[in-house]
Design a protein around this motif. Structure first.
Motif, PDB file in Angstrom:
ATOM      1  N   LYS A 166       0.824  -1.216   0.000  1.00 29.06           N
ATOM      2  CA  LYS A 166       0.000   0.000   0.000  1.00 29.06           C
ATOM      3  C   LYS A 166       0.854   1.260   0.000  1.00 29.06           C
ATOM      4  N   LYS A 167       1.954   1.245   0.743  1.00 32.27           N
ATOM      5  CA  LYS A 167       2.817   2.412   0.853  1.00 32.27           C
ATOM      6  C   LYS A 167       3.728   2.601  -0.358  1.00 32.27           C
ATOM      7  N   THR A 168       4.016   1.521  -1.062  1.00 34.79           N
ATOM      8  CA  THR A 168       5.030   1.556  -2.113  1.00 34.79           C
ATOM      9  C   THR A 168       4.453   1.714  -3.516  1.00 34.79           C
ATOM     10  N   VAL A 169       3.353   1.054  -3.787  1.00 30.13           N
ATOM     11  CA  VAL A 169       2.806   1.022  -5.141  1.00 30.13           C
ATOM     12  C   VAL A 169       1.832   2.182  -5.335  1.00 30.13           C
ATOM     13  N   LEU A 170       2.176   3.074  -6.254  1.00 30.96           N
ATOM     14  CA  LEU A 170       1.359   4.269  -6.467  1.00 30.96           C
ATOM     15  C   LEU A 170      -0.051   3.932  -6.946  1.00 30.96           C
ATOM     16  N   ASP A 171      -0.179   3.007  -7.864  1.00 26.74           N
ATOM     17  CA  ASP A 171      -1.499   2.609  -8.374  1.00 26.74           C
ATOM     18  C   ASP A 171      -1.970   1.331  -7.667  1.00 26.74           C
ATOM     19  N   TYR A 172      -1.851   1.359  -6.359  1.00 29.95           N
ATOM     20  CA  TYR A 172      -2.177   0.227  -5.489  1.00 29.95           C
ATOM     21  C   TYR A 172      -3.550  -0.366  -5.796  1.00 29.95           C
ATOM     22  N   ASP A 173      -4.571   0.471  -5.915  1.00 27.64           N
ATOM     23  CA  ASP A 173      -5.937  -0.026  -6.118  1.00 27.64           C
ATOM     24  C   ASP A 173      -6.076  -0.868  -7.378  1.00 27.64           C
ATOM     25  N   SER A 174      -5.405  -0.465  -8.440  1.00 21.73           N
ATOM     26  CA  SER A 174      -5.536  -1.187  -9.705  1.00 21.73           C
ATOM     27  C   SER A 174      -4.777  -2.517  -9.697  1.00 21.73           C
ATOM     28  N   LYS A 175      -3.852  -2.689  -8.747  1.00 23.43           N
ATOM     29  CA  LYS A 175      -3.045  -3.908  -8.695  1.00 23.43           C
ATOM     30  C   LYS A 175      -3.392  -4.804  -7.508  1.00 23.43           C
ATOM     31  N   LEU A 176      -4.353  -4.386  -6.695  1.00 24.25           N
ATOM     32  CA  LEU A 176      -4.682  -5.131  -5.484  1.00 24.25           C
ATOM     33  C   LEU A 176      -5.168  -6.546  -5.773  1.00 24.25           C
ATOM     34  N   THR A 177      -6.014  -6.729  -6.748  1.00 21.70           N
ATOM     35  CA  THR A 177      -6.543  -8.061  -7.064  1.00 21.70           C
ATOM     36  C   THR A 177      -5.421  -9.009  -7.461  1.00 21.70           C
ATOM     37  N   GLU A 178      -4.498  -8.537  -8.291  1.00 20.94           N
ATOM     38  CA  GLU A 178      -3.366  -9.375  -8.700  1.00 20.94           C
ATOM     39  C   GLU A 178      -2.473  -9.689  -7.500  1.00 20.94           C
ATOM     40  N   PHE A 179      -2.232  -8.687  -6.652  1.00 23.04           N
ATOM     41  CA  PHE A 179      -1.436  -8.896  -5.440  1.00 23.04           C
ATOM     42  C   PHE A 179      -2.083  -9.967  -4.557  1.00 23.04           C
ATOM     43  N   LYS A 234       7.977  -7.729  -9.090  1.00 21.49           N
ATOM     44  CA  LYS A 234       7.715  -7.315 -10.472  1.00 21.49           C
ATOM     45  C   LYS A 234       6.451  -6.454 -10.541  1.00 21.49           C
ATOM     46  N   LEU A 235       5.402  -6.873  -9.855  1.00 22.68           N
ATOM     47  CA  LEU A 235       4.151  -6.117  -9.841  1.00 22.68           C
ATOM     48  C   LEU A 235       4.352  -4.715  -9.263  1.00 22.68           C
ATOM     49  N   ALA A 236       5.186  -4.613  -8.242  1.00 24.75           N
ATOM     50  CA  ALA A 236       5.442  -3.331  -7.582  1.00 24.75           C
ATOM     51  C   ALA A 236       6.486  -2.492  -8.305  1.00 24.75           C
ATOM     52  N   GLY A 237       7.234  -3.102  -9.217  1.00 24.94           N
ATOM     53  CA  GLY A 237       8.268  -2.383  -9.949  1.00 24.94           C
ATOM     54  C   GLY A 237       9.517  -2.130  -9.126  1.00 24.94           C
ATOM     55  N   VAL A 238       9.849  -3.092  -8.254  1.00 23.22           N
ATOM     56  CA  VAL A 238      11.045  -2.980  -7.418  1.00 23.22           C
ATOM     57  C   VAL A 238      11.847  -4.271  -7.539  1.00 23.22           C
ATOM     58  N   THR A 239      13.051  -4.253  -7.002  1.00 19.58           N
ATOM     59  CA  THR A 239      13.849  -5.477  -6.979  1.00 19.58           C
ATOM     60  C   THR A 239      13.380  -6.370  -5.833  1.00 19.58           C
ATOM     61  N   LYS A 240      13.761  -7.630  -5.894  1.00 16.80           N
ATOM     62  CA  LYS A 240      13.422  -8.546  -4.794  1.00 16.80           C
ATOM     63  C   LYS A 240      14.047  -8.071  -3.492  1.00 16.80           C
ATOM     64  N   ALA A 241      15.272  -7.562  -3.568  1.00 17.25           N
ATOM     65  CA  ALA A 241      15.951  -7.065  -2.360  1.00 17.25           C
ATOM     66  C   ALA A 241      15.206  -5.873  -1.762  1.00 17.25           C
TER      67      ALA A 241
END
Length: 83
Positions: A23-36, A58-65
């Motif tokens: 929720k804090k990291t992904v700007l378009d959180y609402d549109s990706k919530l179902t996939e998450f 990948k969904l959040a657009g960050v590295t695994k680390a």
């Protein structure tokens, strides 16, 4: 000797740390919530943790680390419930 068994930790003793991070990291959180939420099935043993981490990163657009570090930073245990 064990005197206590904890059978539900996240959402009880501490918040759902991955969701809080998401929720804090992904700007378009609402549109990706179902996939998450679909990836969260790893809690039921149907998705390996490594696959979960890779998919959510990948969904959040960050590295695994970055995902792992961010989620760890969210960990807060409700000490009123733990003795």
């Amino acid at each position: 000797m064990y005197t206590t068994v904890i059978f539900d930790f996240f959402g009880v003793f501490c918040p759902d740390i991955t969701l809080e991070w998401f929720k804090k990291t992904v700007l378009d959180y609402d549109s990706k919530l179902t996939e998450f939420q679909a990836y969260c099935r790893h809690d039921y043993g149907t998705l390996a943790r490594a696959d979960f981490t890779a998919s959510v990163a990948k969904l959040a657009g960050v590295t695994k680390a970055q995902l792992i570090a961010g989620v760890k930073a969210e960990l807060r245990i409700d000490t009123k419930l733990v003795r």
